[in-house]
Design a protein around this motif. Sequence first.
Motif, PDB file in Angstrom:
ATOM      1  N   SER A 299      89.139  88.249  36.170  1.00  0.00           N
ATOM      2  CA  SER A 299      90.368  87.526  36.516  1.00  0.00           C
ATOM      3  C   SER A 299      91.377  87.596  35.380  1.00  0.00           C
ATOM      4  CB  SER A 299      90.077  86.053  36.789  1.00  0.00           C
ATOM      5  OG  SER A 299      89.041  85.927  37.702  1.00  0.00           O
TER       6      SER A 299
ATOM      7  N   ASN B 228      83.412  76.154  48.627  1.00  0.00           N
ATOM      8  CA  ASN B 228      84.002  76.695  49.846  1.00  0.00           C
ATOM      9  C   ASN B 228      83.171  77.824  50.462  1.00  0.00           C
ATOM     10  OD1 ASN B 228      84.372  78.553  47.916  1.00  0.00           O
ATOM     11  ND2 ASN B 228      86.598  78.324  47.766  1.00  0.00           N
TER      12      ASN B 228
ATOM     13  N   ARG C  88      82.193  80.591  49.464  1.00  0.00           N
ATOM     14  CA  ARG C  88      82.503  82.003  49.226  1.00  0.00           C
ATOM     15  C   ARG C  88      81.295  82.701  48.641  1.00  0.00           C
ATOM     16  NH1 ARG C  88      88.524  83.546  47.141  1.00  0.00           N
ATOM     17  NH2 ARG C  88      87.807  85.694  47.257  1.00  0.00           N
TER      18      ARG C  88
ATOM     19  N   LYS D  22      85.963  66.463  43.769  1.00  0.00           N
ATOM     20  CA  LYS D  22      85.834  66.752  45.192  1.00  0.00           C
ATOM     21  C   LYS D  22      84.419  67.185  45.574  1.00  0.00           C
ATOM     22  CE  LYS D  22      90.683  68.113  45.559  1.00  0.00           C
ATOM     23  NZ  LYS D  22      91.615  69.232  45.701  1.00  0.00           N
TER      24      LYS D  22
ATOM     25  N   LEU E 142      82.426  78.173  38.731  1.00  0.00           N
ATOM     26  CA  LEU E 142      83.145  79.440  38.834  1.00  0.00           C
ATOM     27  C   LEU E 142      84.647  79.213  38.714  1.00  0.00           C
ATOM     28  CD1 LEU E 142      82.504  82.461  40.908  1.00  0.00           C
ATOM     29  CD2 LEU E 142      84.641  81.311  41.391  1.00  0.00           C
ATOM     30  N   THR E 143      85.155  78.252  39.460  1.00  0.00           N
ATOM     31  CA  THR E 143      86.599  77.988  39.424  1.00  0.00           C
ATOM     32  C   THR E 143      87.058  77.594  38.027  1.00  0.00           C
ATOM     33  OG1 THR E 143      86.477  77.256  41.700  1.00  0.00           O
ATOM     34  CG2 THR E 143      88.418  76.597  40.467  1.00  0.00           C
TER      35      THR E 143
ATOM     36  N   VAL F  31      87.278  80.631  35.758  1.00  0.00           N
ATOM     37  CA  VAL F  31      88.485  81.419  35.987  1.00  0.00           C
ATOM     38  C   VAL F  31      89.689  80.689  35.402  1.00  0.00           C
ATOM     39  CG1 VAL F  31      90.018  82.341  37.764  1.00  0.00           C
ATOM     40  CG2 VAL F  31      87.543  82.543  38.026  1.00  0.00           C
ATOM     41  N   THR F  32      89.731  79.373  35.599  1.00  0.00           N
ATOM     42  CA  THR F  32      90.845  78.592  35.057  1.00  0.00           C
ATOM     43  C   THR F  32      90.944  78.777  33.549  1.00  0.00           C
ATOM     44  OG1 THR F  32      90.496  76.955  36.790  1.00  0.00           O
ATOM     45  CG2 THR F  32      91.845  76.285  34.928  1.00  0.00           C
TER      46      THR F  32
ATOM     47  N   ASP G 222      95.647  69.315  50.713  1.00  0.00           N
ATOM     48  CA  ASP G 222      94.245  69.376  51.121  1.00  0.00           C
ATOM     49  C   ASP G 222      93.933  68.121  51.958  1.00  0.00           C
ATOM     50  OD1 ASP G 222      93.866  67.261  49.428  1.00  0.00           O
ATOM     51  OD2 ASP G 222      92.589  68.306  48.004  1.00  0.00           O
TER      52      ASP G 222
ATOM     53  N   ASN H 296      93.800  79.426  46.901  1.00  0.00           N
ATOM     54  CA  ASN H 296      92.748  80.377  46.538  1.00  0.00           C
ATOM     55  C   ASN H 296      92.131  79.901  45.235  1.00  0.00           C
ATOM     56  OD1 ASN H 296      91.094  82.547  46.342  1.00  0.00           O
ATOM     57  ND2 ASN H 296      92.699  84.000  45.744  1.00  0.00           N
ATOM     58  N   GLU H 297      91.452  78.747  45.320  1.00  0.00           N
ATOM     59  CA  GLU H 297      91.076  78.061  44.084  1.00  0.00           C
ATOM     60  C   GLU H 297      90.087  78.863  43.236  1.00  0.00           C
ATOM     61  OE1 GLU H 297      88.903  74.481  44.541  1.00  0.00           O
ATOM     62  OE2 GLU H 297      87.846  75.164  46.312  1.00  0.00           O
ATOM     63  N   ASN H 298      89.299  79.741  43.839  1.00  0.00           N
ATOM     64  CA  ASN H 298      88.305  80.465  43.054  1.00  0.00           C
ATOM     65  C   ASN H 298      88.940  81.377  42.025  1.00  0.00           C
ATOM     66  OD1 ASN H 298      86.243  80.673  45.917  1.00  0.00           O
ATOM     67  ND2 ASN H 298      85.902  79.446  44.102  1.00  0.00           N
ATOM     68  N   THR H 299      89.865  82.221  42.483  1.00  0.00           N
ATOM     69  CA  THR H 299      90.392  83.218  41.549  1.00  0.00           C
ATOM     70  C   THR H 299      91.844  82.993  41.184  1.00  0.00           C
ATOM     71  OG1 THR H 299      90.692  84.628  43.459  1.00  0.00           O
ATOM     72  CG2 THR H 299      88.775  85.060  42.087  1.00  0.00           C
TER      73      THR H 299
ATOM     74  N   PRO I 223      93.413  79.588  40.488  1.00  0.00           N
ATOM     75  CA  PRO I 223      93.535  78.131  40.413  1.00  0.00           C
ATOM     76  C   PRO I 223      94.996  77.730  40.218  1.00  0.00           C
ATOM     77  CG  PRO I 223      92.522  79.037  38.413  1.00  0.00           C
ATOM     78  CD  PRO I 223      92.568  80.131  39.423  1.00  0.00           C
TER      79      PRO I 223
ATOM     80  N   THR J 115      96.567  68.587  41.781  1.00  0.00           N
ATOM     81  CA  THR J 115      95.711  69.270  42.757  1.00  0.00           C
ATOM     82  C   THR J 115      94.366  68.586  42.944  1.00  0.00           C
ATOM     83  OG1 THR J 115      94.717  70.682  41.088  1.00  0.00           O
ATOM     84  CG2 THR J 115      96.687  71.522  42.183  1.00  0.00           C
TER      85      THR J 115
END
Lengths: 571, 446
Positions: free
Chosen positions: A157, A191, A193, A353, A464-465, A468-469, B386, B395-398, B400, B415
């Motif tokens: 990413s 989610n 994925r 969440k 994972l999120t 990436v953040t 949401d 597309n929160e995974n990639t 954010p 968010t």
Amino acid sequence: MTDRKIGVFICYCGGNISDYVDVEKVRDVVEHEPGVVVAKTHMFCCADADQQEMVEHIQNEKLDGLVVASCSPKLHLFTFRAMAERAGLNPYQYVQVNLREQCSWAHRDNMENATDKAIRLVRAGIAKTSLTEPLTTLRIKTTPKVLVIGAGVAGLSASLTLADMGLSVHLIDKAPEVGGWTRKYGKMFINDRHGNKLIDTLLEQVKQKEEITLFTNTELVEKSGSMGDFSVKIQANGKDTISLEVGAIIVTTGFDTYTPTEGEFGYGQDGVVTLPEFKELLDGSNGSVNYNGHRIKNIVYIYCVGSRQVDGENKYCSRYCCSAAVHSALCACDIDTGINQYHLYRDMRTYGKHEIIYEEASKKGSVLIRFSGEEPPEVETVDGKLLVKVNDQLAGGEELEIPADLVVLVTGMVPRENQKLIEVLKLPIGLDGFFNEIHPKLRPVETVIDGVFIAGTAQGPKTLTESVTSALAAVSKGAALVKKGYVDLEPFIARIDPQRCLWCEICQKACPYDAIEKVSFDGKEIAQVIKSLCKGGGACVPVCPEEAIFIEGYTDIQVKAMIDGLIKENA
Amino acid sequence: MAKRLIYTPNRCVDCKSCEMACSFVHTQDITNPAMPRIWAFTFKRDIKAVSVCQQCEDAPCQKVCPTGALVRNPATGAIERTDACIICKSCTIACPYGNIHFDPIYEEIVKCDFCGGDPACVKVCPTRALVWAEEPAPAIKQDAEIETVLTEEEARYSANRCLDCGGCSECNQCVIACPADAISLNMHEEIQTQEVESVIISTGFTLFDAHLKQEYGYGRFPNVITAMQMDRLLAPTRPFNHVIRPSDGKRPDNIAYVLCTGSRDHTVNNPLCSRVCCMYSIKQSQLIMGSLPLADITIYYIDIRAFGKGYDEFYEQARGMGVYFVKGKVAKIEEAEDGNLKLFYENIEGDEGTQQAEHDLVVLSVGLLPNIEALTIFKEEQLEADLYGYVKEINENTNPGKTSIEGVFAAGSVTAAQDIPDSILHADAAAAQAAAFVETMRRMNK
């Protein structure tokens, strides 16, 4: 005596200093110090109006030395340096004296002695500034290229966003394939994925970017230079070495999962698996979950395996595992609604969440049993069947025996074994074994090595999120550094007196940054400082037998003069 | 002859003791010296004076009052405001001396009432500038001495123009008092138009209103406070030098924290975990231990979610310092006689079932809610939300922070509830994507 013209400005800090230090008395005493031409007090030196007044003094009295006695330099050093520069004074002829954190706040109970100490501190500051010389920053041109180490979800990413910014990226991974752990995780919270598909998508995008060069089976073996202008060597397949120039380095080398020791919660017994092993099993299941050919009916999850250890060394929480385990339970339920699931947990950390999937699992029949870290569950095999014993805190400590077809050890994250990389980059390691940031809130992706950034799970457990953040956060820092075109380095670096130096090598050995080289001077060999590499750490100064090295801004005579100022008896 | 408040200007030193005594007696509130019924001034450097109701014989305030709420007390001679007052504020305009006021904090009309015949200001005046004695000369007849500023009609008209816009009367005293020249009363809203290529929204969250959790008595019991109030009590720039409880200013020695107030709670319509409350409560507990070393602190929790880097170690440190952690959600809070509070909870770890505990201060660890105003920032297109009202990350995974509108990125707790480290990372990630978006668009348009 001195021919310097020094201005001294002492701050009330709106009472923070003046409530405990007699600021006017300090002013009255230091006014007569050698070289002082202006001595004033201000309510808030940092306020615009007061700064403007100081600027006028600097210009009108043509000051060539400045002391502001206020708060910690951590707060306002740069404020007043900038003010000095605005007024036309060399910013490095400014000295900040810390009267707040190191005096007034520390001595609230004794105004008389606090005032005495304040006088001494200001005197030392005056003594230092009267021996300053104008210094200039060292400007280095930056290379608009970034090295990203580790091609997991964070590294991929980061590379994509860097490429979008128009920067060249060298993305390396020591594994033959990209993707890291994400490839093995199947469906992921929150989610659903699929890890494999996610990596495939990212890899496809990476391949389409001409700015990104991907090297697999490749490691970093050498690094030199300074932030904005590094020279690195990478080695592919253990033999082919390539030299690259990059402006910044982002480290996204990821984590390893905790491997339980033999016998830890029954690990090694048939039917006891770790969370990643279980996720792989779920990923390949359809209609029912089968293990060794048997259909699984009862699953017992044991949380915090390898995390929050009471006796072991891993004291930290691995953050992702509660949510991952609860999500796996939902996946198992989707595959086979007849499965009974028991969660043996300590605190259910499905934060934010993630709470929703916890609630859903609970609604779908997951049984929650809480144990204390001091009384961990035991896993036994009785007549070829797994049996888990636990004291349920939610039922007044009642001892339960739960028969299980499968015991899932919810294993956490551990730092990846990366000794070679740590040595090459000189990366700092925290108490938990992960790479350490400068400040968890203010500078979460920066390291003490300027220009080297850390992101993803290499810095600490993350989802994972979140990985990436943090990778994109490192992109924003790295790109800001290299896209500016230049970087100014502080001038507080070592300088060598060529007359005194006899080249004994001791300073070179003491320098952790390889910033000292040998040169010829006037028919003899002497040491020379490589300015772009020197960090002004000062390790070379005390080891020099000839007193031939000093740090700009902190010379021996300055420090000695400061000591004289501190110990001078008050009249 | 009746006693009156007699004032000798050249004795006054403008020490404001009378103001303090007055506000204390009338509000019974140790913390609010802001609205006394008597004012001490220094005019033009060295003329000291106090201003207080003259209790005029033919009082304009009484005349203008439409409900007859201002009544003279025959025992003291003071004109007192009675419950008939409808807070129309006509009297505040009619008074030629400016000695009758509207108090925006307590929302009532305030004026001097001679404290029922025993004025507090007189007792504290150190120079005897104020005395309570029989007046030697006859009272001044109001009409003879002064000119009425407004007629009744004019006063009513002016009162109706009032916008009730708040406490500020633009007296400029704050501007004069501020040593850093930080206050300006001349700033105006300015609308600027800027063209930008990308937008980052970082409008944060809203805080759960503790009143909504009625069973905890916030707003009814003075010693039930929120963690934000405790943060103020603990801040380096705190108002008092100590942690004190509101009802009586006592230093508490047995403090309770109620976690998940407004979080993980379907009864208040918020099923989510707020992420930050466990840690800020633990942080506060450690700070209180420094401020009040002998105080007991109990944290009532469902799960301790110390999930971030170094957080669990911080939690263990608090346990090591002696903070009590009780697993159990507090069901309700009742007030005991002395302002202490009784907590009803289920001790889930033990087998004792429902229990009661008494504490002298209760801190509600309130949670975070979405800031739904963020959704309508753009006129043309609403941002997608949401399920809970937070700005949706599509597309929160990639990506954010990427929102449903192209080029618009969201940063921080707009968010989702986030702690500071995660907010900072999220913001940096939004910045990176916004920069990448701008560069990509520029390249495409070339």
